[in-house]
Design an enzyme around this catalytic site. Structure first.
Site, PDB file in Angstrom:
ATOM      1  CB  SER A 136      -0.929   0.117   0.940  1.00 22.82           C
ATOM      2  OG  SER A 136      -1.263   1.133   0.825  1.00 22.82           O
ATOM      3  CE1 TYR A 149      -3.546  -3.026   5.330  1.00 22.83           C
ATOM      4  CE2 TYR A 149      -2.593  -0.595   4.721  1.00 22.83           C
ATOM      5  CZ  TYR A 149      -3.265  -2.073   4.590  1.00 22.83           C
ATOM      6  OH  TYR A 149      -3.654  -2.235   3.455  1.00 22.83           O
TER       7      TYR A 149
END
Length: 224
Positions: A136, A149
């Site tokens: 990401s 995350y």
């Protein structure tokens, strides 16, 4: 460019929804036999109806022992897509042990475990292969409430480099894909707050989020 994966067998984690589900469909449409791994059996049932011939495998990748049992006899794999992830949004000062452990177990530890199993199989068979890790943009750009995350994705960057270095001599390619927010169910949840969404888009050259099909344009093409 028309890709052909005829005669190859792929394994996709996080295959029940979003990027993983569409990756399964794209690989199968390109001729690959696909093992679809998901936590949610209902997703696998619907995927199997949509893509007859897919090999569904239901397991919690956050559980090391269960994953070992489920994938220990999975058979030959030529292409692995490590896509499974959870995004448990909590401000840094409120991150719980449970959320931290779950994030790292699913997002990072499972990449270690599944990649080891698949790579050992490739090496034992003496064949080249390809591993793609789906990360990401938050691996490099911090955002509020994504500390756990983002940390897993940042760690995945170095893991991918280490894997590429050590597996390269065996002709196993390892690549990383770092998309922006992709408008899957999880992506829509993460970007639901208008102000947060605005800040995210400001960091992106196109000032917009990606659709699932856009990720296939970003992904490295496996060559064997």
């Amino acid at each position: 460019m028309q890709l052909s994966f005829s005669g190859m067998r792929a394994l996709v984690t996080g295959a029940g929804k979003g990027i993983g589900r569409d990756t399964v469909k794209a690989l199968q449409a390109s001729g690959a036999r696909v093992v679809a791994v998901s936590l949610t059996n209902a997703d696998l049932v619907s995927l199997s109806k949509e893509c007859p011939g897919v090999e569904p495998l239901c397991v919690d990748l956050g559980d090391w022992e269960a994953t070992e049992r489920a994938l220990g006899g999975v058979g030959p794999v030529d292409l692995l897509v490590n896509n499974a992830a959870v995004a448990l949004m909590q401000p840094f000062l409120e991150v719980t042990k449970e959320a931290f452990d779950r994030s790292f177990n699913v997002n990072l530890r499972s990449v270690f475990q599944v990649s080891q199993m698949v790579a050992r199989g490739m090496i034992d068979r003496g064949v080249p292969g390809s591993i793609v890790n789906v990360s990401s943009m938050v691996a490099d750009v911090p955002f509020p409430s994504l500390a756990a995350y983002s940390s897993t994705k940042g760690a995945m960057t170095m893991l991918t480099k280490a894997m590429a270095m050590e597996l390269g001599p065996y002709k196993i390619r390892v690549n990383l894909v770092n998309p922006t927010v992709v408008l899957t169910a999880m992506g829509k949840k993460v970007s639901a707050d208008p102000e947060f969404s605005r800040k995210l888009k400001e960091r992106h050259p196109l000032r917009k989020f990606a659709e699932v099909e856009d990720t296939f344009l970003l992904a490295p093409v496996p060559t064997f």
